[in-house]
Design a protein around this motif. Structure first.
Motif, PDB file in Angstrom:
ATOM      1  N   PRO A 140       1.186  11.132   7.414  1.00  0.00           N
ATOM      2  CA  PRO A 140       0.328  11.818   6.357  1.00  0.00           C
ATOM      3  C   PRO A 140       0.882  12.871   5.668  1.00  0.00           C
ATOM      4  N   ASP A 141       1.879  13.367   6.199  1.00  0.00           N
ATOM      5  CA  ASP A 141       2.555  14.512   5.553  1.00  0.00           C
ATOM      6  C   ASP A 141       3.789  14.000   4.725  1.00  0.00           C
ATOM      7  N   ARG A 142       4.122  12.964   4.782  1.00  0.00           N
ATOM      8  CA  ARG A 142       5.371  12.551   4.168  1.00  0.00           C
ATOM      9  C   ARG A 142       5.374  12.705   2.707  1.00  0.00           C
ATOM     10  N   MET A 200      -4.920   5.312  -5.839  1.00  0.00           N
ATOM     11  CA  MET A 200      -4.727   5.879  -5.835  1.00  0.00           C
ATOM     12  C   MET A 200      -4.072   7.165  -5.248  1.00  0.00           C
ATOM     13  N   TYR A 247      -3.876  11.985  -1.872  1.00  0.00           N
ATOM     14  CA  TYR A 247      -2.701  11.656  -1.166  1.00  0.00           C
ATOM     15  C   TYR A 247      -2.101  12.834  -0.477  1.00  0.00           C
ATOM     16  N   SER A 248      -2.641  14.036  -0.554  1.00  0.00           N
ATOM     17  CA  SER A 248      -1.947  15.203   0.226  1.00  0.00           C
ATOM     18  C   SER A 248      -3.058  15.306   1.395  1.00  0.00           C
ATOM     19  N   HIS A 249      -4.065  14.724   1.248  1.00  0.00           N
ATOM     20  CA  HIS A 249      -4.994  14.814   2.264  1.00  0.00           C
ATOM     21  C   HIS A 249      -5.751  16.415   2.491  1.00  0.00           C
ATOM     22  N   GLN A 271       1.127   4.107   3.061  1.00  0.00           N
ATOM     23  CA  GLN A 271       1.745   5.230   2.717  1.00  0.00           C
ATOM     24  C   GLN A 271       0.950   6.489   2.260  1.00  0.00           C
ATOM     25  N   LEU A 272       0.185   6.140   1.354  1.00  0.00           N
ATOM     26  CA  LEU A 272      -0.463   6.788   0.619  1.00  0.00           C
ATOM     27  C   LEU A 272      -2.026   7.392   1.512  1.00  0.00           C
TER      28      LEU A 272
END
Length: 554
Positions: free
Chosen positions: A460-462, A1, A251-253, A423-424
């Motif tokens: 989503p920004d974490r 992921m 993972y950065s969307h 988290q991802l």
């Protein structure tokens, strides 16, 4: 992921998908710099470009005759016989919580070493990062054996916390897991472990010393992401990072929700023409039949080869045909995702092609096709039926549709991966254009699910804010390998970022992490053999740069 300046990689906020070649003498795909999976027109261009070349390579590699660059040929397919290697678990003290200075508790974290080629202090350490599975060996024969042989390196691998036997707190609560089972904690584990093995081997911590041992992190998929993050956050510890099939932009969307399953569809249809249309027709018919009240859930389950007692209680208790269909559909979709990840070496015996042929079988009913897809793997052939519990994590309010719509598996391992996926946050919409029944991923659905399961608030920004990985300016000694038959390559770094020392190798007919398996003259495709050669060349160049810097510092 993983909100930094990245305009050169974006088009309306979405990352470009642009593979490049590994070298002038290779057959690895070259695409136009404007090719992108993220619009329908450019997606058509991709099919005509990358995948048409890839289809030709599928035919080419059915009968391999090229030679491996390595002499150690022990298996019939030309690879090192990794089954003969002995790995003895060892244990080191690891910090329980790297972000709580008042907590000095430690736990025992499992690791392995392989010293067959180790030439002593001053030579590299190849550090294999564990991921979302228990670690019982060093996982990556190309790295721990062939790379180590090339560079006189010690091979070293560490199990990821909360997988296998490496539990910071054994009798944990959800609150413990939310605090301790994070990518940030895992990165700090591995940074600590790198220094631990340096000291244990007698390596100097002074980079100017001839006894300094450069650390090369090696990992794929989610731990491939961690490998890259270690180079970003701990360049003083990790000298070189090798990350394969690492979907950073997922993972950065920074990619469209439908990218992944649209890509899996294209790969399947390129592998077996007509596959996508046949699957789409079947899954649409399956939905209408499954939710119709003309028969009971158990009668319908029997028709598609689901075992007696093989439906989880949360589904049977609901007495909802719609919920039952949703979860069976999720399994079929996830099995295609897994078949795509395993599509190497390409050929008629690969699971992806066998799955496609199930749906193209003339005269077979929709029920037969769905049932044959569910039971196609060896573990179900002996029973003749499929148990849905095999895709259900443990824990309260567990469901087959979970935080990762590419598949969860079962048991405690799936439970831990689901927590990490909260988290991802992989965004995995099945679009109208895909071969799957349309299903839209939403942050709201995932947030509610993760809150119910783990009492975790999704953000989503974490990760991108913490690691800063959308801006790779100035980063060097970081190698990304992308295997172009792998759907996750659509969300990876496929072009060297500007103003960086990052290298990228794209292997046109490789699948998920398939560069780790070989090399083998009767196993690896010519393109993969070219990639292996290029990987060694790049790492050798970087090791020389590190050595030259040491000499200049004196």
């Amino acid at each position: 992921m993983s909100t930094n300046n990245m305009t050169s990689y974006q088009n309306g906020g979405q990352h470009k998908y642009t593979p490049v070649a590994v070298g002038e003498d290779s057959d690895v795909v070259v695409l136009d710099q404007e090719a992108s999976l993220l619009s329908s027109n450019k997606r058509k261009f991709l099919l005509g470009g990358a995948l048409s070349l890839w289809v030709a390579c599928v035919a080419l590699t059915r009968n391999l005759s090229s030679n491996s660059p390595f002499m150690d040929v022990l298996l019939p397919d030309g690879r090192h016989d990794y089954r003969s290697d002995t790995f003895i678990p060892q244990w080191m003290d690891q910090v329980v919580d790297h972000f709580d200075d008042a907590n000095d508790a430690t736990f025992k974290q499992k690791y392995f070493t392989y010293d067959k080629f180790w030439k002593g202090p001053g030579h590299p350490i190849i550090f294999v990062l564990g991921g979302e599975d228990p670690m019982d060996d060093l996982i990556t024969p190309f790295a721990y054996y062939y790379m180590a042989q090339k560079f006189g390196a010690m091979s070293f691998g560490v199990e990821h916390r909360y997988f296998g036997d490496s539990f910071p707190i054994v009798n944990y609560t959800n609150q413990d897991l939310v605090q301790l089972m994070t990518p940030e904690q895992a990165v700090e584990d591995f940074a600590h472990a790198a220094q631990f093995i340096r000291k244990k081997l007698g390596c100097s911590m002074d980079k100017s010393s001839k006894h300094y041992c450069p650390v090369i992190t090696v990992a794929g998929s989610y731990p491939g992401f961690l490998s890259a993050m270690l180079r970003l956050t701990h360049p003083e510890v990790v000298d070189i990072a090798y990350a394969t099939s690492a979907p950073l932009w997922l993972y950065s969307h920074g990619v469209d929700h439908k990218t992944y399953y649209d890509y899996v569809t294209m790969v399947a249809d390129a592998a077996v023409p007509g596959c996508a249309a046949a699957v789409k027709e079947t899954v649409m018919e399956f939905h209408d039949w499954a939710v119709s009240p003309d028969a009971t859930m158990f009668e319908k389950a029997n028709e598609i080869k689901i075992c007696e007692g093989g439906i989880p209680e949360y589904i049977t208790d609901s007495n909802s045909l719609e919920l039952w269909w949703t979860e069976v559909n999720e399994i079929v979709t996830a099995h295609f995702a897994e078949a795509d990840m395993g599509y190497y070496p390409p050929g008629p015996d690969a699971e992806l092609e066998r799955a496609c042929r199930i749906f193209l079988q003339e005269g077979a009913s929709m029920q037969e096709k769905i049932g044959n897809m569910l039971t196609m793997r060896k573990e179900w052939q002996s029973t003749g039926c499929f148990d849905m519990h095999s895709e259900l994590p443990v824990g309260k309010k567990a469901t087959i549709s979970a935080s990762d719509w590419s598949g969860m598996g079962d048991g405690i391992k799936a439970f831990m991966w689901e927590l990490l996926s909260c988290q991802l946050l992989p965004q995995l919409t099945q679009s109208e254009e895909s071969m799957f029944y349309p299903r839209e991923w939403t942050l709201e659905w995932t947030a509610n699910h993760c809150k119910e399961r783990f009492d975790i608030d999704v953000d989503p920004d974490r990760l991108r804010n913490y690691f800063g990985f959308e801006d790779l300016t100035g980063v060097d000694h970081l190698l990304f390998i992308n295997n172009i038959a792998d759907g996750w390559s659509a969300a990876s770094v496929t072009v060297p970022p500007p103003n960086s020392g990052i290298e990228v190798i794209n292997v046109i007919n490789g699948a998920h992490c398939s560069d780790f398996r070989g090399p083998g003259k009767n196993f690896d495709t010519p393109e993969m053999q070219a990639a292996h050669k290029k990987i060694l060349e790049i790492i050798a160049k970087w090791l020389k740069e590190i050595k030259d810097e040491r000499k200049q510092s004196k």
